[in-house]
Design a protein around this motif. Structure first.
Motif, short mmCIF file in Angstrom:
data_model
loop_
_atom_site.label_atom_id
_atom_site.label_comp_id
_atom_site.label_asym_id
_atom_site.label_seq_id
_atom_site.Cartn_x
_atom_site.Cartn_y
_atom_site.Cartn_z
N ALA A 1 49.70 46.07 39.83
CA ALA A 1 49.05 44.82 39.47
C ALA A 1 47.53 45.00 39.36
O ALA A 1 46.91 44.57 38.38
N ARG A 2 46.97 45.65 40.37
CA ARG A 2 45.52 45.87 40.37
C ARG A 2 45.08 46.66 39.17
O ARG A 2 44.09 46.36 38.49
N TYR B 1 51.54 46.46 44.29
CA TYR B 1 50.16 45.99 44.33
C TYR B 1 49.27 46.86 43.47
O TYR B 1 48.43 46.37 42.70
N VAL C 1 47.87 39.22 37.04
CA VAL C 1 49.28 39.53 37.27
C VAL C 1 49.68 38.93 38.59
O VAL C 1 49.26 39.39 39.64
N GLU D 1 45.07 44.70 36.03
CA GLU D 1 43.96 43.77 36.01
C GLU D 1 42.65 44.50 35.71
O GLU D 1 41.81 44.04 34.93
#
Lengths: 114, 882
Positions: free
Chosen positions: A32-33, A29, A45, A36
């Protein structure tokens, strides 16, 4: 959300490696964050692409994973860069740089009149 | 490297699925939770937060699916699954599986074995560089099957400009030679021109090539060793060149060793190569005595036709030396070395090749038929799977896997069969088939056979399976599309046609073999034992010693009990090899001898008086030889019928005189005392050659190192052999004696036709078996498909007999169509066999009818068995089943 681009398959691996290099061990996570955020939320993502990419990198030995506990006491799998991953990152970053340089030169070349 | 590591990990990933599945679920769940929590922190309600998370993250199951694909190797996973399923499918239908594998094994096995043989003969390159530029050339005349050159004409050509880069010549036939030093041994020596190795492009592995000087008549004698001789006698001594060897009592210097794969262009035996060293007398154009075989390497880009045209001026010029009456029969011939080598095996090889292609086609049709039948019976299963969501690709892969598995099993069985067949071929093959002994299994052919049968399986198995897999076919109780049935029947008709052609061909060859076996040989083979004796030159260097030995042999052997007749001769029928002279050199008083040319070859033998009764050769006119004829002053001669007819067509030959050139001198005038019946000398099929006999005298003018002793005995031949051996050993234990019976000698000539006939019969047999399997398959499928219909008919009152009739009639039409086609095919194909046949008409109506009857009987039987099953259908059971 419709104006957000999905990440290209090939570049996602590079972004993951870079993220892990600058942030240290991180869970899915978080990765992904981070991607972004860095893209100013222009990239999206989703985990359908992220986790297979992580698995592939792990299979190839560029990253390593380990279960740990997250900030808010949640069990999570943490990914970290290996030595091979570091080398691969340097190499790919260089290649990417070259490719964009060349492209940039093409795109900025003034039009000729003859 | 990294990628490879990835593959390995993925391969390992196939085995610990549960654990990683749980971990993945946990990880993804955690991811979603974190997302939701963050959304809540950002102020969304829990429901909205969750909804947003799921929307942004994409479907959970799809993500898992993609992850799984990356985790292991999905296609391998599916393959293993397919394979398991395919094995189960094959195991549940043992009959189908067995027939399919058997068919494939027969097709692939036979094709591979035969092609492995044929390929060596027809297609493989010869062991010379740029072998396509090597030719054999010379003059062709009726009395000699292979083109030859007279030495003086060859010498003339050599001095002119030719279309050849280089040319060379050898003496025809290897000659025996003896190593006359420690460990004496008999070898085969070939005499070649000094340009021999360079023309063929053969490089000696040790030593230098011949040089022109080696060819001079009085040059110091030099020799090349064959690889085999070098290894066995000289223990592969690398410094062998320069050593001296005693050959036939004279020193010869070894100058080199030939490579292992070397072979003579005429495929003759050669343990040593010696220079021809022709002297000037051999090059006298007026009196040609030496015959050569000539070979050449074409200049690059020159075709055989161009070369032939280039030789034409020389040929026309040399024709002047041929007697006018023979000129029309003499022609120039240039052909590729390969053509010359495979001359005799060529037609046989092509026929074999054709037969094998036919068998392969039959096997393929069978596989196709089986696949078609099975597809129809699996229609429902596939439709159900399709309805349950299996994609077309997935179904295709499943059917493909089954076809491949079948092909693989058939291929393995075929491999084994091919190996066995090849061993069998080698075991029964006659001497004449070129390079058979080097033949080994050809994997290109194996692959080819496998690929063809596979392809037919795929085309006929997978394609229709997919067309039928549409879920709609679940609804109707279809009987299978009518078109498919048509295709199956056409395939059966094709099979019948193909096997009829094979059967008819085999029949022709067998009939021909029968004819050959009943050819009158001109001699009686029963109860005749022969012994071949060769005297080594170093032990019997001069004629008196040789003559003394054979005189002793004669007197000693006459004491043996049970010998009805005992005869000595220098050569023996029926395998040729006798002494020959030119017809033109035989002088008859009062006749003008043609001053130029040869006039054909006339063979002659030296025989003792009992030769004729020992071999049962009939005297047509006059008398045979007597013991008085062996006196030094007597010079009688006996002609065979062929020579008598040629020499004295309208006259009485008895009492006439002739003389001929022999043993290097002009012979005495001889009186014709008799005419003997013709004897087959050069094979069984060739017509009898002109031939004459002179008495074996103990005369120092003659030269007798080799002789045959012929016994007609009232005892069993095997009983006499040890006695003879003992007697000869009593004279000289070192003399080698080779025993045989006349029957065995004649039998050897039968080997080639027997080989052809056996092979083609084998293929015809396989073809018939395949056709029977095909018919059986189609009819039993027809019966299974129509069980319901048959049951209804029977319930409505049809008798079992009618059902049987209906089933058989359905097939009969197609069988007859196939048979008609087959008859037409056999009619045309028979022509190709013409040159292999002996006194059999290619369109023998009895044979054709017989083949047809055999095939129809087999077809009927193959249809009868399943048709009976149809007639026994119990209507109640069948209807309930549906």
């Amino acid at each position: 959300m419709g104006d957000k681009a999905d990440v290209w398959q090939g570049t996602l691996a590079l972004m993951v490696l870079k993220t892990l290099e600058s942030m240290g061990p991180l869970h899915g996570y978080g990765i992904a964050r981070r991607i972004e955020q860095v893209s100013d939320d222009l990239l999206n993502v989703n985990y359908g692409t992220l986790y297979p990419a992580l698995l592939k990198l792990e299979q190839e030995g560029y990253i390593d994973s380990e279960w740990g506990v997250s900030d808010n006491n949640r069990k999570a799998k943490y990914y970290k860069l290996t030595r091979a991953g570091r080398k691969q990152l340097a190499k790919e970053a260089r290649e990417w740089q070259q490719a964009t340089d060349i492209l940039a030169r093409f795109l900025t070349e003034p039009e000729r009149t003859s | 490297m990294r990628r490879f590591r990835g593959w390995l990990v993925r391969l390992a990933g196939m085995f610990r699925k549960e654990q990683s599945e749980a971990e993945l679920a946990e990880e993804l769940e955690g991811h979603a939770q974190m997302h939701v929590e963050e959304n809540i922190r950002a102020g969304l309600s829990p429901e909205a937060a969750r909804r947003d998370a799921l929307m942004r993250l994409g479907g959970l199951e799809q993500a898992k699916e993609r992850y799984r694909d990356q985790r292991s190797l999905p296609w391998l996973d599916a393959l293993v699954q397919d394979l398991r399923f395919a094995l189960r499918m094959l195991a549940t239908r043992p009959g189908f599986t067995a027939i399919a594998i058997l068919t494939l094994a027969l097709g692939i096995g036979a094709t591979t074995a035969v092609f492995s043989v044929v390929d060596r003969v027809l297609f493989r390159s010869l062991p010379y560089p740029h072998d396509d530029r090597l030719v054999s050339f010379g003059v062709r005349a009726p009395f000699e099957g292979i083109e030859f050159m007279l030495a003086p004409e060859y010498a003339v050509l050599r001095s002119q400009s030719t279309p050849f880069e280089s040319m060379t010549s050898i003496m025809p036939g290897g000659t025996g030679c003896d190593i006359t030093e420690e460990n004496p041994v008999r070898l085969s020596c070939a005499s070649v021109e000094s340009t021999f190795l360079s023309t063929l492009g053969v490089r000696p592995i040790i030593g230098r090539d011949f040089v022109r000087e080696d060819d001079r008549p009085n040059a110091p004698r030099v020799a090349f060793l064959s690889y085999g001789l070098w290894k066995s006698r000289f223990a592969s001594d690398p410094s062998v060149a320069g050593k001296t060897l005693s050959l036939d009592g004279k020193p010869v210097q070894i100058i080199g060793v030939l490579p292992e794969e070397f072979e003579m262009p005429n495929l003759g035996a050669a343990d040593m190569l010696l220079p021809q060293a022709l002297d000037d007398s051999a090059l006298d154009r007026k009196n040609p005595r030496v015959v050569l075989r000539a070979f050449a390497r074409l200049k690059p880009g020159v075709t055989i036709e161009q070369a032939k045209a280039g030789l034409e001026p020389w040929f026309q010029e040399s024709l002047r030396f041929v007697p006018p009456q023979f000129r029309a029969e003499v022609s120039l011939r240039v052909r590729s070395l390969r053509d010359r080598q495979i001359e005799n095996s060529r037609v046989g090889a092509w026929v074999l090749f054709g037969a094998v292609i036919a068998v392969l086609m039959l096997a393929c049709t069978n596989v196709a038929n089986l696949m078609l039948a099975r597809t129809v019976s699996r229609q429902r299963e596939l439709a159900v799977r399709s309805a349950l969501g299996a994609s077309t690709v997935r179904l295709a892969r499943q059917t493909l896997t089954e076809s491949l598995l079948l092909a693989l099993l058939g291929g393995i069985a075929g491999c084994g069969l091919a190996y066995l067949l090849l061993q069998a071929f080698i075991a029964i093959a006659p001497e004449g088939i070129v390079r058979l002994r080097q033949a080994s299994l050809d994997f290109r052919v194996l692959r080819f056979g496998l690929a063809v049968s596979l392809l037919s399986g795929i085309i006929f198995g997978v394609t229709p399976a997919l067309a039928d897999a549409a879920p709609e076919s679940l609804s109707g109780r279809s009987m299978g599309p009518a078109g498919r049935g048509f295709l199956r029947h056409v395939l059966v008709a094709g099979q019948i046609a193909g096997s009829l052609i094979l059967l008819a061909g085999a029949g022709l060859l067998l009939r021909s073999l029968w004819q050959i076996q009943s050819i009158p040989l001109g001699l009686e083979t029963q109860q005749v034992v022969t012994a071949q004796i060769s005297l080594a030159e170093h032990r019997y260097p001069d004629t008196p010693k040789q003559i003394a030995f054979f005189r002793d042999v004669e007197t000693r052997l006459e004491r043996i009990p049970g010998v009805t007749y005992l005869a000595l001769s220098d050569t023996l029928p029926p395998s040729g090899g006798m002494q020959e002279t030119f017809y033109a050199t035989i002088e008859v008083p009062g006749r003008q001898r043609p001053s130029e040319g040869t006039g054909g070859m006339v063979g002659w033998r030296m025989v003792t008086p009992n030769y004729f009764p020992a071999l049962g050769i009939r005297m047509v006119r006059g008398r045979g030889f007597t013991d008085e004829d062996r006196a030094p002053a007597e010079n009688p001669v006996i002609l065979n019928e062929a020579l008598a007819d040629k020499m004295f067509p309208q006259e009485e030959p008895i009492g006439k005189q002739l003389r001929f050139f022999s043993f290097g001198t002009q012979g005495p005038w001889r009186t014709i005392v008799g005419v003997a019946a013709d004897v087959k000398n050069n094979g069984l099929i060739a017509p009898a050659d002109p031939e004459f006999y002179i008495p074996w005298k103990n005369d120092p003018q003659t030269y007798v190192r080799h002789a045959h002793v012929t016994f007609r005995t009232s005892f069993s031949p095997s009983a006499v052999v040890p006695w003879i051996r003992t007697e000869i050993a009593g004279l000289d234990p070192t003399v080698p004696v080779e025993f045989s019976t006349m029957q065995a000698r004649v039998g050897k000539l039968m080997e080639q036709p027997r080989f052809d006939a056996i092979l083609l019969s084998l293929f015809a047999g396989i073809g018939v078996v395949l056709a029977a399997l095909g018919i059986y398959g189609v009819v039993s499928f027809f019966v299974t498909q129509r069980t319901q219909e048959i049951a209804v008919r029977m319930a409505l009152g049809a008798t079992p007999r009618r059902i049987l009739g209906m089933t058989l009639l359905n097939l009969a039409r197609w069988t007859l169509a196939g048979a008609t086609l087959g008859l037409l095919g056999a009619w045309f194909c028979a022509r190709l066999l013409q040159s292999l046949l002996f006194e059999v008409h290619v369109h023998d109506p009895i044979l054709l009818t017989l083949s047809l009857l055999i095939l129809l009987a087999v077809a009927f039987l193959a249809a009868w068995v399943p048709a009976r099953r149809a007639a026994r259908v119990d209507p109640m059971v069948a209807l309930r089943y549906e």
